[in-house]
Design an enzyme around this catalytic site. Structure first.
Site, PDB file in Angstrom:
ATOM      1  N   HIS B  47      86.060  -7.116  57.734  1.00 25.00           N
ATOM      2  CA  HIS B  47      86.421  -5.977  58.334  1.00 25.00           C
ATOM      3  C   HIS B  47      85.457  -5.279  59.106  1.00 25.00           C
ATOM      4  O   HIS B  47      85.457  -4.519  59.975  1.00 25.00           O
ATOM      5  CB  HIS B  47      86.806  -4.922  57.591  1.00 25.00           C
ATOM      6  CG  HIS B  47      88.310  -5.185  56.994  1.00 25.00           C
ATOM      7  ND1 HIS B  47      89.434  -5.234  57.854  1.00 25.00           N
ATOM      8  CD2 HIS B  47      88.589  -5.694  55.460  1.00 25.00           C
ATOM      9  CE1 HIS B  47      90.401  -5.658  56.983  1.00 25.00           C
ATOM     10  NE2 HIS B  47      89.983  -5.664  55.622  1.00 25.00           N
ATOM     11  N   ARG B  72      80.729 -11.043  52.650  1.00 25.65           N
ATOM     12  CA  ARG B  72      82.168 -10.956  52.358  1.00 25.65           C
ATOM     13  C   ARG B  72      82.606 -11.839  53.821  1.00 25.65           C
ATOM     14  O   ARG B  72      82.724 -11.376  55.017  1.00 25.65           O
ATOM     15  CB  ARG B  72      82.716  -9.682  52.542  1.00 25.65           C
ATOM     16  CG  ARG B  72      84.332  -9.544  51.933  1.00 25.65           C
ATOM     17  CD  ARG B  72      85.431  -9.282  52.731  1.00 25.65           C
ATOM     18  NE  ARG B  72      85.282  -7.797  53.134  1.00 25.65           N
ATOM     19  CZ  ARG B  72      86.112  -6.823  52.938  1.00 25.65           C
ATOM     20  NH1 ARG B  72      86.792  -6.928  51.779  1.00 25.65           N
ATOM     21  NH2 ARG B  72      85.748  -5.815  53.595  1.00 25.65           N
ATOM     22  N   GLU B 147      92.536  -7.928  44.869  1.00 26.31           N
ATOM     23  CA  GLU B 147      93.169  -6.578  45.752  1.00 26.31           C
ATOM     24  C   GLU B 147      94.646  -6.777  46.256  1.00 26.31           C
ATOM     25  O   GLU B 147      95.067  -5.976  47.211  1.00 26.31           O
ATOM     26  CB  GLU B 147      92.223  -6.467  47.101  1.00 26.31           C
ATOM     27  CG  GLU B 147      92.198  -7.854  47.916  1.00 26.31           C
ATOM     28  CD  GLU B 147      91.252  -7.592  49.183  1.00 26.31           C
ATOM     29  OE1 GLU B 147      90.733  -6.534  49.391  1.00 26.31           O
ATOM     30  OE2 GLU B 147      90.642  -8.659  49.643  1.00 26.31           O
ATOM     31  N   ASP B 173      92.674  -1.937  49.614  1.00 23.22           N
ATOM     32  CA  ASP B 173      93.711  -2.825  49.321  1.00 23.22           C
ATOM     33  C   ASP B 173      94.483  -2.789  48.141  1.00 23.22           C
ATOM     34  O   ASP B 173      95.711  -2.745  47.802  1.00 23.22           O
ATOM     35  CB  ASP B 173      93.632  -4.339  49.744  1.00 23.22           C
ATOM     36  CG  ASP B 173      93.222  -4.466  51.177  1.00 23.22           C
ATOM     37  OD1 ASP B 173      94.149  -4.000  51.854  1.00 23.22           O
ATOM     38  OD2 ASP B 173      92.557  -5.445  51.642  1.00 23.22           O
TER      39      ASP B 173
HETATM   40 MG   LIG Z   1      90.261  -5.530  51.197  1.00 25.51          MG
END
Ligand SMILES: [Mg+2]
Ligand SMILES: [Mg+2]
Ligand SMILES: [Mg+2]
Ligand SMILES: [Mg+2]
Ligand SMILES: [Mg+2]
Ligand SMILES: [Mg+2]
Lengths: 264, 264, 264, 264, 264, 264
Positions: B47, B72, B147, B173
């Site tokens: 993200h 990540r 998640e 999430d």
């Molecule tokens: Mg997530």
């Protein structure tokens, strides 16, 4: 009336105005900051971590949330001033101005003939005030930084420069200029504060704006209360480092330690 | 023993470890944050606001101050995992892992044969642990994010995946996964907290690390106190926006207003 | 004592020091080269293939392996010198210095008041020597390039400039300056070698360092043996082109042919 | 004979030559435009939307289709001129030249000693004419822009500058210079046209090329018919905006409206 | 109501809507084009000349003039779809959809749970519709491209996919899909036009929007007149190349020649 | 006949061909290397230090000196293969192909219908072979890498894949695939050499090209002598690091030490 022209009017009316100082080449954070509601966002092309492309990205990001972007240019040089304005800056903060001749040169670089000598080639600036030179000349802001011994000595003459919209204190350089061994040196606190009075009174006498760099919102409020007409909170890099340090300290049960005095 | 291998040992010993979460493509601020003393800095390629080049710049910046960078990754895909590790990441946090087979796939992507199927071509990673596949396999960390509803249901099996170093909760999430209408939805606070217990107990039973994303240092401390073994404070973008809003509020005599709940 | 301050001390003690010259905007190769063990890596902002952003990336890459980065700045201009130092350069090599006044200007641009006129705004440089101007002034290296007829004529006065740490020969320009039709022109070999003696003897008399650009390690060794105190092997672009050409020749059973004399 | 040296010969023979003007940092469109068959493609580093890296990318893109790239440099400054030529430009168009001394300075910056003072460090330019300074000096084109009142007054002396290959009219600045309130101001149309005659006659008398910026191909044809020897059609940004506006108008059944007069 | 939500409503009401197609990584031209008044600007991440960073820059540029940006994503993959939406796209055009299951996967990737499986981490998208997943789900547009034989065969089922806002014809691929040897192959003109009818009638029956790519404004008008509800004029690269060729032809007294049929 | 189509013909005729392997995002060095005369330059998008933008820059740089660029794509995925070809690659080397189905998928991704499923949208590729799909299909090269146990076992079937132009050995992965603990592991030297024979004999039987990665020109010559039809010398990063280390050793009077075995 656009946000840019409205802000120009407020500056010229010596209204109180608040800004934020950007040193990072990080358009998405610049955009988020601009959205918080500062009257202007100043991109630092002198000490900030970008050159032309980063400046262009930053101004575009400020525009994306309807803000107003100014640029502290690299130097008092027509090339840098022209590039910042062509890229869409609403105003330029020109560093290290020593005297009225240098202030006049800064104004000349920012204004098209017959007022000045800016070369015609609007690019993103054509988005803002239309292609007519006179319209641009009318709304572009020009500030001279007072941060050298010479600049401090000549501040009345600098303030009287035709076309100059105001002066802007660079406190770190100015503190060193008045004999400080480092920014915020307590040994020169009194002379430094006196210099700040000198600058703002000169601006008031000349009827131009008086701006100053500050390390935090509370300090900005204080300077505005004292008589400065605009203040910039600085900067993204130091605030982010401080936040990370504070969170680390909180996680470890202590206090933040990132205060290394670089809040120039 | 390098900082990277030392941190790997601490993670595997389930020691308490603190990190910071980077979403900005802004290497100089990443470097400053890494210098404040977090045990690791995690770069968010899912993200966050960068792709490969930004990830590479960010890892280099963390290295420049002797820190440890994890990534990540964009997705549980061998290409993304391989690119992050080749670029010098010490570990990967793999999003949206639903079951043990997906966790095993993540491990396989991160380890050279015969352990996994990572393709050989160390680039910056050769700076870190030497070119021998087994050395890299021994020290590279792999975490599976919990998640999704499926991931939560399968967390014991996921924790038991050979080669997996731990699980990592993505609270935004996960909150939605347990029925929340938005992150931090108070309507599901109890079930969300119960899910967090489920995850950390599964990790403890399996003897692997349990990590979690947090919005602030104090919250990180709380999660570690509850039994999570590592926690990341997140993120540069939200902290910087908050700081700018707080300074603006202070300058205007009020309070900051940037809390828009996006601290996923 | 950091590697930067240690190297500064060695330069000032006229110890023998070796560097490598970077012209490519390719941080990963710069990092690998820095790791091989050169005392410094010099990034060429004058003729190299990058501008500010590439310089920043390059210095960060050198830091990532614990090296020391210097910058050959674009020109003897306070803006360029300030930007390089703010970005974290440990020293600047200033091209085309003709006389002592120009050398003094270079020093002034690199040092904060009261020594010089550098504007305060450390960014990455704050990572290195702390925010106190005097600390930075004490450790920042400044070299003046001797590569014009005027510079050669004025080398004793240049060497005597307060605050200047040494002189640096640009052999390509100097060869042309002494009448060569091209770099390494054999027609002027004697006068060129005599000029090199002039420069290093002037430096020795003044007690400052004498540096020189070389095309290869063996040549660097020779210049150090002659009395130069530091030498840079140059450059990544020419060495890589040569390597590719050599491998092609080997594959085809012949010899490499990339020697086009551009090893300025 | 390369396309570069061939074009240089044509310019010096005052043959008719056509170019296109690039302001976008968009190498793929620059490449496509270069492929359409213009004799040269000029990259605008003064008002265009790029700095060094964009210029380098643009020149490479022109080379990729066998074209010839010139650069309108940021300013009459040896650093900018040297960087453009090192990057592979076949010629430089130097803005805002006021008199013969400034024209001579531009030539000196573009030529190696003993003709000028260009510093030696060919990079991409070594791909083009070989590393010998004299070869480069022989084929590099230098143009002085006539666009200020002073430049117009001194155009004969400027044209007589040794080593200068021609003059180049910047019509927007020149229109303002002769008293126009904006580019193409009809109020000064006659004096503007007279100025254009002055410039091309001065060039013809001196035997150097006379170039001019135009907004469209038809206008370029007209200027060449009048006696200008080269003309540039300008620019990618305005043509693209116009095309988009025209298509929008066609889709809505009307006519395009993007003509905002910024075709400087 | 923002421009984004307003446009979403118009699309869902099957109103007539016009867009422009961007393939260049050139934010300033994208911004200028967005300002001309198209209802949306579509950035092509599949065949366009940029990846994530260029997409982010492009969306920001569209926002800077108050436009609406959509993205044609690289592929029907949750990672690409999530990245485009996180970056602030108001909608995604998903290529090469063959059947209803693939269309449903595209919708799932674009919507948060419980509607879909999009992972939570709004970045620039938080600027647009607030952080609540349901708000984003309500306003994000998802289009499936019909451009393969399978997609054409399954167009009614695709149009019936819950959450899908419409279909979008890629004429070049579709022409080849129906047997054309190249885009616009006259040999298959009839079957191609019949396919276009099939697509728009399926959309009309399902009550969803029907969009199509066109090479020019007049063609867009024609398709809208036929019953398509939105049309995109394409593209910046081809229009710019054509404009340059046309100006060259005009300058030389002939006609442009850049029509190489690549207006896919 | 262009250099691209000529090289394609030579590859298909199993002539001897030499290439160079690029891992650096450094277009100027890529250009210089391409100019030395290799038949092709391969840009490594799998393990190299760039993503799409770097690949595009690299291909443009190769074109600037009239070379031919191939791309080793990130993975056997139609998106990556399409992007590389749209950017102008003359061929793709597809990693980690395990069997004939995967090889057929690679071919399908590289060829337009009806041969394959490549989506139409030529960008820079339109510069090379014209916009007709069949022309592109005829000249685009596709190679499958043999570097896994499965790929080695299935090499005859892979070689027989219609449309595949050859196989390409990745020696580092292949060495590990045959049981090596690291690339060039002497413990498996015999089985590794036997695998190389297997691959080239399978290619010879099928009448397709057999390529291989080598660390040096002499090794390339050896492999071609053994029966491989093309060989790539690899890579810029390792050769440059080696050169820097060698010069350092020479300067210090010793030998280079950069041989860390990463010449995958
Ligand atoms: Mg997530
Ligand atoms: Mg200052
Ligand atoms: Mg030199
Ligand atoms: Mg002009
Ligand atoms: Mg298509
Ligand atoms: Mg491999």
């Amino acid at each position: 009336m656009t946000r840019h022209t409205d802000l120009t009017a407020r500056i010229r009316a010596r209204e109180r105005v608040l800004g934020y100082w950007i040193t990072l080449d990080s358009p998405v954070s610049t955009e988020r900051i601009a959205r918080t509601g500062y009257d202007y966002v100043a991109l630092d092309a002198q000490h900030g971590l970008f050159s032309y492309e980063g400046m262009l990205r930053g101004i575009t990001a400020v525009d994306a949330v309807g803000g107003v972007a100014w640029v502290r240019v690299e130097a008092n040089d027509p090339t840098y001033i022209g590039k910042a304005l062509d890229a869409g800056a609403g105003g330029v903060i020109v560093p290290l101005v020593d005297d009225a001749a240098q202030a006049a040169a800064a104004v000349a670089a920012a204004k098209y003939p017959p007022v000045g000598r800016r070369s015609y080639g609007p690019m993103r600036s054509a988005l803002r005030v239309g292609p007519k030179p006179a319209d641009s000349n009318d709304t572009t802001l020009v500030f001279a930084m007072i941060e050298t011994p010479e600049g401090l000595a000549n501040v009345p003459e600098i303030c009287a420069t035709p076309g100059l919209d105001g002066v802007y204190v660079g406190p770190s350089d100015l503190c060193i200029a008045v004999g400080g061994a480092f920014p915020n040196d307590p040994a020169v606190a009194e002379v430094f504060e006196a210099a700040l009075v000198t600058v703002r009174e000169a601006a008031a006498s000349a009827g131009v704006a008086a701006g100053i760099h500050t390390a935090a919102g509370a300090q900005a409020a204080q300077r505005l209360a004292e008589g400065y007409t605009f203040a910039t909170v600085s900067s993204d890099l130091t605030h982010l480092e401080q936040a990370a340090a504070d969170h680390l300290a909180a996680a470890r049960g202590g206090r933040g330690t990132a205060d290394d005095g670089t809040g120039y």
